[in-house]
Scaffold this motif. Structure first.
Motif, PDB file in Angstrom:
ATOM      1  N   TYR A   6     -13.674   6.700  -9.412  1.00  0.00           N
ATOM      2  CA  TYR A   6     -14.272   5.475  -8.963  1.00  0.00           C
ATOM      3  C   TYR A   6     -15.749   5.446  -9.124  1.00  0.00           C
ATOM      4  O   TYR A   6     -16.471   6.273  -8.735  1.00  0.00           O
ATOM      5  CB  TYR A   6     -13.819   5.194  -7.458  1.00  0.00           C
ATOM      6  CG  TYR A   6     -12.613   5.347  -7.123  1.00  0.00           C
ATOM      7  CD1 TYR A   6     -11.534   4.356  -7.357  1.00  0.00           C
ATOM      8  CD2 TYR A   6     -12.099   6.675  -6.312  1.00  0.00           C
ATOM      9  CE1 TYR A   6     -10.293   4.552  -7.118  1.00  0.00           C
ATOM     10  CE2 TYR A   6     -10.743   6.767  -6.328  1.00  0.00           C
ATOM     11  CZ  TYR A   6     -10.005   5.763  -6.335  1.00  0.00           C
ATOM     12  OH  TYR A   6      -8.641   5.872  -5.992  1.00  0.00           O
ATOM     13  N   TYR A  10     -17.554   0.646  -6.505  1.00  0.00           N
ATOM     14  CA  TYR A  10     -16.488   1.062  -5.965  1.00  0.00           C
ATOM     15  C   TYR A  10     -16.598   2.323  -5.199  1.00  0.00           C
ATOM     16  O   TYR A  10     -15.914   2.574  -4.248  1.00  0.00           O
ATOM     17  CB  TYR A  10     -15.599   1.053  -7.165  1.00  0.00           C
ATOM     18  CG  TYR A  10     -15.042  -0.161  -7.647  1.00  0.00           C
ATOM     19  CD1 TYR A  10     -15.695  -1.526  -7.082  1.00  0.00           C
ATOM     20  CD2 TYR A  10     -14.552  -0.325  -8.931  1.00  0.00           C
ATOM     21  CE1 TYR A  10     -15.355  -2.703  -8.039  1.00  0.00           C
ATOM     22  CE2 TYR A  10     -13.832  -1.592  -9.520  1.00  0.00           C
ATOM     23  CZ  TYR A  10     -14.443  -2.747  -8.964  1.00  0.00           C
ATOM     24  OH  TYR A  10     -14.110  -3.929  -9.512  1.00  0.00           O
ATOM     25  N   VAL A  47     -11.493  -4.074  -3.197  1.00  0.00           N
ATOM     26  CA  VAL A  47     -12.321  -3.458  -4.373  1.00  0.00           C
ATOM     27  C   VAL A  47     -11.228  -3.388  -5.705  1.00  0.00           C
ATOM     28  O   VAL A  47     -11.722  -3.891  -6.652  1.00  0.00           O
ATOM     29  CB  VAL A  47     -12.431  -1.833  -4.077  1.00  0.00           C
ATOM     30  CG1 VAL A  47     -12.905  -1.104  -5.127  1.00  0.00           C
ATOM     31  CG2 VAL A  47     -13.708  -1.828  -2.956  1.00  0.00           C
TER      32      VAL A  47
END
Length: 83
Positions: A6, A10, A47
């Motif tokens: 990620y 994020y 997200v």
């Protein structure tokens, strides 16, 4: 096993830079992985549910429908704009 990374905000929102998950027959492509992760809860939905989410497979930009295999590396990151 697949590696998931990620990036950018994020990483900050999830409080996680990466993880490994076991690959099974239900995970055929990146979108399947995304849906599995979204099922974890609200922050994951916020997200990884973004319409502008970008992804890469083995360090190459791709679309979420790309098939995955054991030992692949998947990256999720927000859309980047320049100026």
């Amino acid at each position: 096993m697949i590696l998931i990374n990620y990036f950018a905000r994020y990483r900050e929102q999830l409080g996680l830079g990466g993880e490994k998950i076991a690959l099974d027959e239900s995970l055929r492509n990146i979108d399947d992985v995304r849906k599995l992760l979204i099922a974890r809860g609200v922050i994951w939905q916020e997200v990884l549910g973004e319409s502008s989410l970008m992804c890469a497979l083995n360090q190459e930009l791709c679309t979420p429908d790309v098939p995955i295999e054991d030992f692949d590396e998947i990256a999720f990151f927000p859309q980047v704009t320049g100026g």
